[in-house]
Design an enzyme around this catalytic site. Sequence first.
Site, PDB file in Angstrom:
ATOM      1  N   GLU A 259       3.852  -9.113   2.948  1.00 19.39           N
ATOM      2  CA  GLU A 259       4.200  -8.187   1.864  1.00 19.39           C
ATOM      3  C   GLU A 259       3.733  -6.821   2.330  1.00 19.39           C
ATOM      4  O   GLU A 259       2.537  -6.528   2.312  1.00 19.39           O
ATOM      5  CB  GLU A 259       3.469  -8.567   0.568  1.00 19.39           C
ATOM      6  CG  GLU A 259       3.818  -9.948   0.016  1.00 19.39           C
ATOM      7  CD  GLU A 259       5.229 -10.031  -0.517  1.00 19.39           C
ATOM      8  OE1 GLU A 259       5.877  -8.982  -0.681  1.00 19.39           O
ATOM      9  OE2 GLU A 259       5.688 -11.159  -0.765  1.00 19.39           O
ATOM     10  N   CYS A 298       2.226  -0.764  -4.248  1.00 19.44           N
ATOM     11  CA  CYS A 298       3.262  -1.015  -3.238  1.00 19.44           C
ATOM     12  C   CYS A 298       4.652  -0.870  -3.847  1.00 19.44           C
ATOM     13  O   CYS A 298       5.621  -0.609  -3.153  1.00 19.44           O
ATOM     14  CB  CYS A 298       3.086  -2.410  -2.668  1.00 19.44           C
ATOM     15  SG  CYS A 298       2.982  -3.666  -3.957  1.00 19.44           S
TER      16      CYS A 298
HETATM   17  P1  NAP Z   1      -3.915  -2.241   5.644  1.00 15.17           P
HETATM   18  O1  NAP Z   1      -4.708  -1.156   6.251  1.00 15.17           O
HETATM   19  O2  NAP Z   1      -2.753  -2.775   6.387  1.00 15.17           O
HETATM   20  O3  NAP Z   1      -4.979  -3.409   5.356  1.00 15.17           O
HETATM   21  C1  NAP Z   1      -4.593  -4.594   4.694  1.00 15.17           C
HETATM   22  C2  NAP Z   1      -5.559  -5.711   5.042  1.00 15.17           C
HETATM   23  O4  NAP Z   1      -5.441  -6.030   6.446  1.00 15.17           O
HETATM   24  C3  NAP Z   1      -7.020  -5.365   4.823  1.00 15.17           C
HETATM   25  O5  NAP Z   1      -7.673  -6.501   4.293  1.00 15.17           O
HETATM   26  C4  NAP Z   1      -7.526  -5.054   6.227  1.00 15.17           C
HETATM   27  O6  NAP Z   1      -8.890  -5.272   6.386  1.00 15.17           O
HETATM   28  C5  NAP Z   1      -6.739  -6.072   7.017  1.00 15.17           C
HETATM   29  N1  NAP Z   1      -6.636  -5.777   8.440  1.00 15.17           N
HETATM   30  C6  NAP Z   1      -6.862  -4.606   9.083  1.00 15.17           C
HETATM   31  N2  NAP Z   1      -6.650  -4.763  10.409  1.00 15.17           N
HETATM   32  C7  NAP Z   1      -6.296  -6.049  10.597  1.00 15.17           C
HETATM   33  C8  NAP Z   1      -5.927  -6.820  11.749  1.00 15.17           C
HETATM   34  N3  NAP Z   1      -5.895  -6.283  12.964  1.00 15.17           N
HETATM   35  N4  NAP Z   1      -5.610  -8.113  11.573  1.00 15.17           N
HETATM   36  C9  NAP Z   1      -5.615  -8.665  10.343  1.00 15.17           C
HETATM   37  N5  NAP Z   1      -5.942  -7.987   9.214  1.00 15.17           N
HETATM   38  C10 NAP Z   1      -6.281  -6.692   9.346  1.00 15.17           C
HETATM   39  O7  NAP Z   1      -3.382  -1.862   4.204  1.00 15.17           O
HETATM   40  P2  NAP Z   1      -4.164  -1.138   3.019  1.00 15.17           P
HETATM   41  O8  NAP Z   1      -4.404   0.269   3.437  1.00 15.17           O
HETATM   42  O9  NAP Z   1      -5.315  -1.983   2.576  1.00 15.17           O
HETATM   43  O10 NAP Z   1      -3.104  -1.221   1.845  1.00 15.17           O
HETATM   44  C11 NAP Z   1      -2.111  -0.240   1.636  1.00 15.17           C
HETATM   45  C12 NAP Z   1      -0.774  -0.733   2.119  1.00 15.17           C
HETATM   46  O11 NAP Z   1      -0.502  -2.006   1.557  1.00 15.17           O
HETATM   47  C13 NAP Z   1       0.362   0.163   1.669  1.00 15.17           C
HETATM   48  O12 NAP Z   1       1.203   0.415   2.757  1.00 15.17           O
HETATM   49  C14 NAP Z   1       1.081  -0.648   0.604  1.00 15.17           C
HETATM   50  O13 NAP Z   1       2.442  -0.370   0.487  1.00 15.17           O
HETATM   51  C15 NAP Z   1       0.829  -2.037   1.046  1.00 15.17           C
HETATM   52  N6  NAP Z   1       0.866  -2.965  -0.084  1.00 15.17           N
HETATM   53  C16 NAP Z   1       1.904  -3.849  -0.194  1.00 15.17           C
HETATM   54  C17 NAP Z   1       1.964  -4.727  -1.263  1.00 15.17           C
HETATM   55  C18 NAP Z   1       3.089  -5.706  -1.417  1.00 15.17           C
HETATM   56  O14 NAP Z   1       2.979  -6.618  -2.247  1.00 15.17           O
HETATM   57  N7  NAP Z   1       4.164  -5.596  -0.670  1.00 15.17           N
HETATM   58  C19 NAP Z   1       0.945  -4.720  -2.221  1.00 15.17           C
HETATM   59  C20 NAP Z   1      -0.093  -3.813  -2.089  1.00 15.17           C
HETATM   60  C21 NAP Z   1      -0.112  -2.946  -1.013  1.00 15.17           C
HETATM   61  P3  NAP Z   1      -9.960  -4.059   6.320  1.00 15.17           P
HETATM   62  O15 NAP Z   1      -9.806  -3.456   4.978  1.00 15.17           O
HETATM   63  O16 NAP Z   1     -11.249  -4.736   6.529  1.00 15.17           O
HETATM   64  O17 NAP Z   1      -9.576  -3.109   7.420  1.00 15.17           O
END
Ligand code: NAP
Length: 524
Positions: A259, A298
């Site tokens: 997602e 999102c």
């Molecule tokens: P993100 O930076 O991609 O992080 C998401 C998760 O991935 C966090 O738990 C992060 O951990 C983890 N992560 C980081 N590096 C990783 C790796 N190499 N391998 C596996 N996991 C890793 O996203 P965010 O900044 O938290 O969230 C914002 C984004 O999420 C936006 O782009 C938004 O559109 C999207 N979003 C989508 C939905 C949907 O349902 N489609 C819902 C909500 C948000 P750490 O925090 O420990 O780095």
Amino acid sequence: MNAGETLESYLGGAWVRGQGVETELVNPSNGDVLTSASAKGLDLQSALAHARDKGGRALRALSYAERAKLLGAVADVLAANRARYEETAIANSGNTKIDAAIDIDGGIGTLKYYARLAAPLGEARALIDEKPVRLAKAENFQAIHMLVPRHGVAVHINAFNFPSWGLWEKAACTLLAGMPMLAKPASATCLLSQQMVRDVIAAKVLPEGALSLLCGGIGDLLDHVIADDVIAFTGSSATANRIVANPNVLARGARVNVEADSINAALLAPGVAAATPAFDAFIKEVAREMTVKAGQKCTAIRRVFVPAQQANAVTDALAARLAKTTVGDPRDEKTRMGPLVNRAQQAAALAGIARLAREAQFVTGSPQAPRLDGIDGEKSAFVAPTLLKAGDGAGSALHDTEVFGPCATLIPYQNEAEAFALVARGGGSLVASVYGEDRDFLARAVTELGALHGRVLAVEPSIADAHTGHGIVMPQCHHGGPGRAGNGAELGGLYGLRFYHQRVAVQGSTELLGTLQATAAALK
Ligand code: NAP
């Protein structure tokens, strides 16, 4: 909470603390450090094995109806502690009370919905997907499709913006399907997830091993998943790409649901006059989507498509509405929109706004942080409600920049075909909403936009005050979008259980299939 202590994770049936500090959790209104998270030194391989062995066995021994009761019990524990969670959401996520309700009550409501939905599945421990079909001349040789719970762990990797809803919407389908879960919330806001899991574990309402929690970075977790496991990821497409390319995930063939981000659209139909119910519903929804959770959803509206003749009227109406949004510390009762979650997100949002400003003009906001009374601009993470207006839809940043904050761009269109083509330039999104009076147009929009969206909300005057909103994810409906949005599929009633089951075609005697049908529950 004690700012000096790193948050514990719940792994292998015990609360354990990682070494050092990987991430500080802050109050984005004033920069105060609330606590910190670290997963360094934690034994994640053993944690996965414990969940598989203990939690998986215990959950699979239960029927769907019994698992549904577990969800209800989890929801009750969370509801009893709601006030504390709200305080945390305000302090750590910069949420207003309304923002916090969307996250907290959204999580509790989803658990309750699935508890109700699954109760009628009764004593079954597997699901039947379709009716038997004959495969050969012999009438007693047939096939049926069944869904059986997978034997691994569901690894949930969540985004920072929904530390409650993101945790529990995934938990509902996972636990109901009979799989144990290991949740890894985003580090920046994992305090709320941790408090909730701590309360659920303390209440002993789930079998041991069913629920594990990792507070801190991902570490080597993905190097230890096996073929039985699944990974449900929510976050940016950049991180999603790293997960699906992880060598162990690829080698094991672990199932991944993504997602990711999307450039969602709202579309005002041609011929809708200003100050009519469809027009007003459009303005209200766009302004709400821009400001609720400071635009950190999102599903939030990023592109606003309007007939060229109505561009000025829409601009004026939106600017007037956004001017009424009081931005400030969410602890202040007058505040309608709080800060972004931290300064890194603020910097990313302002950089995205500057990128959009190369292709559009500011109506409200700017590429700088706003100056706010009583707020230290050097320590806080505020972004003003920012509306931009493009001359046309020709630019590329308009369609591929996700500003994860209170920002949207108004884009005029000349005719219906151009409107649909411009929306499609988002490359696949979670949701599009369309506002108009002409039902034939709305029906054409559903077909055209449906091809590149996971959900379409069509608002006509009769439902202008009744609909649940562009950005609110309802557990009854499919959540997930194609293309850039990750091609994921979550929720959607019982459909959401599929990811956590293996679909198996069973070929056998009519009698055997009859026995299976008698003990499994029909999916529809
Ligand atoms: P993100 O930076 O991609 O992080 C998401 C998760 O991935 C966090 O738990 C992060 O951990 C983890 N992560 C980081 N590096 C990783 C790796 N190499 N391998 C596996 N996991 C890793 O996203 P965010 O900044 O938290 O969230 C914002 C984004 O999420 C936006 O782009 C938004 O559109 C999207 N979003 C989508 C939905 C949907 O349902 N489609 C819902 C909500 C948000 P750490 O925090 O420990 O780095």
